[in-house]
Design an enzyme around this catalytic site. Structure first.
Site, short mmCIF file in Angstrom:
data_model
loop_
_atom_site.label_atom_id
_atom_site.label_comp_id
_atom_site.label_asym_id
_atom_site.label_seq_id
_atom_site.Cartn_x
_atom_site.Cartn_y
_atom_site.Cartn_z
N THR A 118 0.83 -1.21 0.00
CA THR A 118 0.00 0.00 0.00
C THR A 118 0.86 1.25 0.00
O THR A 118 1.99 1.27 0.51
CB THR A 118 -0.91 0.01 1.25
OG1 THR A 118 -1.53 1.30 1.38
CG2 THR A 118 -0.10 -0.23 2.52
N TYR A 142 -1.62 0.54 10.33
CA TYR A 142 -1.88 -0.19 9.09
C TYR A 142 -0.68 -0.10 8.16
O TYR A 142 -0.17 -1.12 7.67
CB TYR A 142 -3.13 0.37 8.41
CG TYR A 142 -3.29 -0.09 6.98
CD1 TYR A 142 -3.46 -1.43 6.69
CD2 TYR A 142 -3.24 0.82 5.92
CE1 TYR A 142 -3.59 -1.87 5.37
CE2 TYR A 142 -3.38 0.40 4.61
CZ TYR A 142 -3.55 -0.94 4.34
OH TYR A 142 -3.67 -1.36 3.04
#
Length: 327
Positions: A118, A142
């Site tokens: 990501t 995250y």
């Protein structure tokens, strides 16, 4: 024989679209998913093994039964806000779970892995657009959980035959152009489906987190990439590894940033109706702007987005939303 690929998280949004692309490219995807946040009806293109990413025994059994040539690893939790309030959950699932998968792959003799990473690994970038050499300094659990997996893959790859591609993609959006699959999350937190539902009267007014960011209109800027283009890139990354490609990391983005206000205007233009919305405080862990430089994807994978103009993204997502609500 058809080449099998284990797809962890194949019942999820991007994983299910990639399973369809794999079949079209001549592979047989074997979905491995706990179904805790995935959807069984999205598994349409190959067998399903129900199991948790941290369950080594079930992983070993699945690898022994299906003997895949490679692994595509999507299985992860992906809510920034949730990662801030429950970081241990993210490190246990995303990081420890990935380590369990890597160890199972090594034990099974699998030497190719494509990892769903990501742009959150970059944090607040020092410059825009973001290339792969931009320092990775994630600002939420995250992003840190994903960054740790990238480091594990690099280290394990240096000490073993395992080669991997970490695909750092930006904001996944849109739905299958043929209407078979779309974006389902429970709860749904992504801008596009929430805004489209609000515009179509299928959901409440959109809550926009922050209008005081250091951007031209005060709202966050993001690089939106169509899920079908992401799926294509994963197949290309697999082909790259099959052809002997070395471990690497690659951005996947359109190279164009849109603010939230600009996205709402685009939705209104495509659908012909306004998007009811209201502004609230910023969400913890959100950088002001994230836009990709995706030249490496073109050079290494031959990948060029074909569906990632905003009109196509909105149109396919709206078609899926209407179908889900029988509208």
């Amino acid at each position: 024989m058809t080449r099998k690929v284990l797809v962890t998280g194949g019942a999820g949004y991007i994983g299910s679209h990639t399973c369809k692309a794999l079949v079209q490219a001549g592979y047989l995807p074997v979905t491995y998913d706990s179904l805790a946040r995935g959807f069984k009806d999205a598994v349409r293109y190959g067998p399903l093994v129900v199991g948790d990413i941290g369950d080594r025994a079930t992983l070993d059994a699945a690898l022994a039964e299906h003997q895949p040539i490679a692994i595509l690893h999507f299985a992860a939790l992906a809510y920034v806000g949730e990662s801030v309030t429950d970081p241990a959950l993210y490190y246990r699932n995303n990081t420890t779970g990935a380590l369990t998968l890597i160890e199972a792959a090594l034990a099974a003799g699998i030497d190719k892995l494509v990892f769903s990473s990501t742009c959150a690994t970059y944090g607040v970038p020092q410059r825009l657009p973001i290339d792969e050499d931009t320092p990775q300094a994630p600002i939420n659990p995250y992003g840190r959980s994903k960054r740790m997996v990238e480091q594990m893959l690099q280290d394990v790859g240096a000490a073993s035959p395992l080669r991997s591609v970490a695909l750092r993609y930006f904001n996944a959006s849109g739905a299958d152009p043929e209407g078979e699959l779309g974006e389902n999350h429970d709860p749904e937190t992504h801008l596009l489906p929430l805004a489209i539902d609000a515009a179509l009267g299928l959901g409440p007014a959109l809550q926009v987190f922050g209008n005081d960011y250091p951007t031209p209109d005060g709202t966050c800027i993001r690089d939106y990439i169509h899920v079908a283009d992401l799926a294509d890139a994963h197949v290309r990354a697999l082909t790259y590894l099959e052809n002997g490609g070395a471990t690497t990391a690659i951005n996947l983005g359109s190279g164009t940033g849109f603010s939230i206000r600009e996205i709402l205007t685009a939705i209104e233009t495509v659908l012909g109706v306004p998007v009811p919305h209201q502004f609230g405080p910023r969400r913890p862990g959100d950088p002001p702007s994230l836009v990709a430089l995706a030249e490496k994807a073109k050079d290494v994978l031959g990948w060029v987005p074909k569906h990632s103009d905003i009109e196509t993204i909105v149109r396919t997502a709206a078609t899926w939303a209407r179908r889900q609500h029988n509208r």
